[in-house]
Write an enzyme that holds these catalytic residues in place. Sequence first.
Site, PDB file in Angstrom:
ATOM      1  N   LYS A   1       0.866  -1.175   0.000  1.00 33.95           N
ATOM      2  CA  LYS A   1       0.000   0.000   0.000  1.00 33.95           C
ATOM      3  C   LYS A   1       0.902   1.224   0.000  1.00 33.95           C
ATOM      4  O   LYS A   1       1.626   1.468   0.968  1.00 33.95           O
ATOM      5  CB  LYS A   1      -0.905   0.010   1.234  1.00 33.95           C
TER       6      LYS A   1
ATOM      7  N   GLY B   1      -8.338   8.635  10.061  1.00 30.50           N
ATOM      8  CA  GLY B   1      -8.678   8.648  11.479  1.00 30.50           C
ATOM      9  C   GLY B   1      -9.750   9.657  11.869  1.00 30.50           C
ATOM     10  O   GLY B   1     -10.077   9.791  13.041  1.00 30.50           O
TER      11      GLY B   1
ATOM     12  N   ALA C   1      -9.609   5.176   4.385  1.00 29.90           N
ATOM     13  CA  ALA C   1      -9.478   6.274   5.353  1.00 29.90           C
ATOM     14  C   ALA C   1     -10.720   7.146   5.466  1.00 29.90           C
ATOM     15  O   ALA C   1     -11.355   7.480   4.476  1.00 29.90           O
ATOM     16  CB  ALA C   1      -8.286   7.168   5.039  1.00 29.90           C
ATOM     17  N   GLY C   2     -11.027   7.491   6.715  1.00 27.65           N
ATOM     18  CA  GLY C   2     -12.062   8.473   6.994  1.00 27.65           C
ATOM     19  C   GLY C   2     -13.423   7.916   7.369  1.00 27.65           C
ATOM     20  O   GLY C   2     -14.320   8.651   7.752  1.00 27.65           O
TER      21      GLY C   2
ATOM     22  N   THR D   1      -8.929   2.858  12.045  1.00 29.05           N
ATOM     23  CA  THR D   1      -9.357   3.552  13.261  1.00 29.05           C
ATOM     24  C   THR D   1     -10.829   3.309  13.594  1.00 29.05           C
ATOM     25  O   THR D   1     -11.180   3.177  14.768  1.00 29.05           O
ATOM     26  CB  THR D   1      -9.103   5.069  13.116  1.00 29.05           C
TER      27      THR D   1
END
Lengths: 63, 270
Positions: free
Chosen positions: B112, B173, B199-200, B222
């Site tokens: 990644k 996160g 992400a997010g 996260t």
Amino acid sequence: MINGENRQIPDVCNVSQLIEQLNLTGKRLAMEINQEIVPRSTFETHIICPGDQIEIVGAIGGG
Amino acid sequence: MSTQMQQNKTQTNDPLIIAGVEYQSRLLVGTGKYADLNQAKQAIDASGAEIITMAVRRTNIGQNPDEPNLLDILPPEQYTYLPNTAGCYSADEAVRTCRLARELLDGHSLVKLEVLGDEKTLFPDVSETFKAAEILLKEGFQIMVYTNDDPIAAKRLEEMGCVAVMPLAAPIGSGLGIRNPFNIATIVENARVPILVDAGVGTASDAAIAMELGCDGLLMQTAIAGAKNPVLMASAMRKAVEAGREAYHAGRIPKKRYATASSPVDGLFF
């Protein structure tokens, strides 16, 4: 210089011996010296020189 | 074929194919931020993920020689590892990290790639990402690339030869969910490689929305590890990804401003 710290390692000439001295024998790790990968297959033959910048890394949790 | 059989076929035979390898799960998860590695394993198993990310960091020398190792608790024989370049702010750092990861995982070349722009936003530095991708592709890496929700950058990364493109939903996160669903939909529409939202994401509904937009999968960390009950959230995310995928295939009804009666108007007796 190993992982950012100055170290004096006596009686070490190749990478295998260094790994043994650091008690890392058998650990899953990868190594770069002076920003070049040192393949595991060359640990026995790769000679360490004074002033080498050595990075020893492992896998840790991350996202 | 009966309708029931067709439904089952859709549900069971819908693999995610990355670099020619088939995966049954469309949820990719991280291995960090957990209370300990055992909790990480429980959550990962609850998520059903087959691809898990890891980071490459300096080995602690002379400290805790018997500390449990990630690769012992989650063996590479059972999971497909996706080493990341988290923490890299330049192409050079990212390239070095990928080379070390490949060595660490005995030649495994799936990585990644993420090159970050600044610490406040952790938004990708897209120009450095291009540079790193170019070098790594020449060296034979298979790159799943983290990028902005920018259809032009996403297409360029695909054309360069990345095996999957992973636009962000929102900052890493942040838990803000998909901030720009129209761009994500455009990226998906243009793509010939898998598009995964990375992400997010904050909660299960965010994951379902990404899948309903037609994304091929999601990568998250996260949202699961930071939940009060990470194992339960991992299970919720698994279901959300599956539900979103099925809804995408099923084809939703169009949105209308006014009501449409659900019961027949004919035959009313008053």
